[in-house]
Scaffold this motif. Structure first.
Motif, PDB file in Angstrom:
ATOM      1  N   ASP A  10       0.837  -1.201   0.000  1.00  0.00           N
ATOM      2  CA  ASP A  10       0.000   0.000   0.000  1.00  0.00           C
ATOM      3  C   ASP A  10       0.872   1.251   0.000  1.00  0.00           C
ATOM      4  N   GLY A  11       1.945   1.230   0.781  1.00  0.00           N
ATOM      5  CA  GLY A  11       2.861   2.365   0.811  1.00  0.00           C
ATOM      6  C   GLY A  11       3.530   2.593  -0.533  1.00  0.00           C
ATOM      7  N   ASP A  71       0.839   4.116  -2.921  1.00  0.00           N
ATOM      8  CA  ASP A  71       0.558   5.514  -2.592  1.00  0.00           C
ATOM      9  C   ASP A  71       1.729   6.418  -2.959  1.00  0.00           C
ATOM     10  N   THR A  72       2.943   5.953  -2.709  1.00  0.00           N
ATOM     11  CA  THR A  72       4.129   6.747  -3.044  1.00  0.00           C
ATOM     12  C   THR A  72       4.222   6.984  -4.541  1.00  0.00           C
ATOM     13  N   MET A 129      -1.151  11.017  -1.868  1.00  0.00           N
ATOM     14  CA  MET A 129      -0.683   9.853  -1.112  1.00  0.00           C
ATOM     15  C   MET A 129      -1.617   9.503   0.040  1.00  0.00           C
ATOM     16  N   ARG A 130      -2.341  10.479   0.552  1.00  0.00           N
ATOM     17  CA  ARG A 130      -3.312  10.219   1.617  1.00  0.00           C
ATOM     18  C   ARG A 130      -4.609   9.611   1.092  1.00  0.00           C
ATOM     19  N   ASP A 180       4.271   5.975   4.066  1.00  0.00           N
ATOM     20  CA  ASP A 180       4.160   5.367   2.743  1.00  0.00           C
ATOM     21  C   ASP A 180       5.525   5.150   2.106  1.00  0.00           C
ATOM     22  N   THR A 181       6.422   6.126   2.242  1.00  0.00           N
ATOM     23  CA  THR A 181       7.740   5.970   1.623  1.00  0.00           C
ATOM     24  C   THR A 181       8.563   4.897   2.330  1.00  0.00           C
TER      25      THR A 181
END
Length: 248
Positions: free
Chosen positions: A83-84, A87-88, A105-106, A230-231
């Protein structure tokens, strides 16, 4: 590090069920001390995935066993790191301002860039794991080493990095709050475990993954002004893939 803190860190990083009494009474601001347990958590997660591969390979063949490994890791971690990564990629490849990237990203919705990143990482892992198995590499130890490597190296995304968002998040438990001693201990423990599991070739692969994480750290710092939860997830996924590729 206390055993209670280790269990709390394991619970944070995975979906492995633990008795509530094992983690009760631990304040959230103590969690950053649990970073030194990341290599051991990686060992547990990687060994679970490796065991799934070893059990499936004789029954359904190497490619499906490799897919089973990827799915097992997603289940054990709650697809937290995938997921991270998604999103990144949705954020940094959106060609927007820094603030808009962080807003994207949110967003819980999956964009095109995130979807492509997920497809790429899953296919790439299945292919490289299949190739390693066909070359006769001892897969249980290798996959356990991969779990150790990527979760050890993520400390580099935390040490002396600003938190990119205003406010709190899971990443803010660690980002910018890890000392040099904790970073060094985590990396040394991770390197020792990788060497025990995958010997000199594993140490070489760890070095390749380390370079990739450092480059990612610089890139994301420039794009986002720091790191987020996320990163961190993206770094774990990318480091694991680079580690496995380097073993080829």
């Amino acid at each position: 590090m206390s055993l209670r803190l280790f269990w709390a860190t394991l619970q944070l990083m995975t979906r492995i069920p633990l008795p509530a009494s094992w983690t009760q009474g631990l304040a959230m601001d103590n969690y950053q001390r649990g970073i030194i347990g990341f290599p051991l958590i990686g060992l547990i997660v990687g060994a679970i995935g490796g065991a799934v591969f070893a059990l499936l390979a004789p029954w359904c063949g190497v490619p499906l066993a490799a897919l089973g490994y990827v799915l097992a890791l997603a289940l054990v971690t709650g697809a937290f790191h995938l997921d991270g990564l998604a999103d990144t990629c949705d954020g940094v490849f959106s060609a927007r301002t820094r603030e808009k990237m962080l807003e994207i990203m949110r967003d819980s919705r999956l964009g095109t860039n995130g979807g492509l990143a997920l497809i790429f990482i899953v296919v790439a892992k299945v292919l490289v794991i299949s190739e390693l198995a066909l070359r006769g590499v001892p897969m249980l130890a290798t996959l356990a080493a991969a779990g150790v490597a990527c979760r050890s190296l993520v400390v580099l995304m935390m040490y002396r990095q600003p938190y990119a968002r205003d406010g709190n998040g899971l990443g803010n438990l660690y980002i910018g709050k890890i000392s040099g001693g904790q970073t060094l201990f985590t990396l040394v423990l991770g390197a020792a475990l990788v060497t025990l599991l995958a010997h000199g070739q594993g140490l070489f692969a760890l070095g390749c993954a380390l370079i990739a994480v450092l480059l990612l750290r610089v890139y994301l710092r420039r794009r986002l002004g720091g790191q987020t939860g996320d990163t961190l997830g993206a770094a774990i996924e990318i480091a694991e893939l680079i580690f496995l590729l380097a073993l080829l």
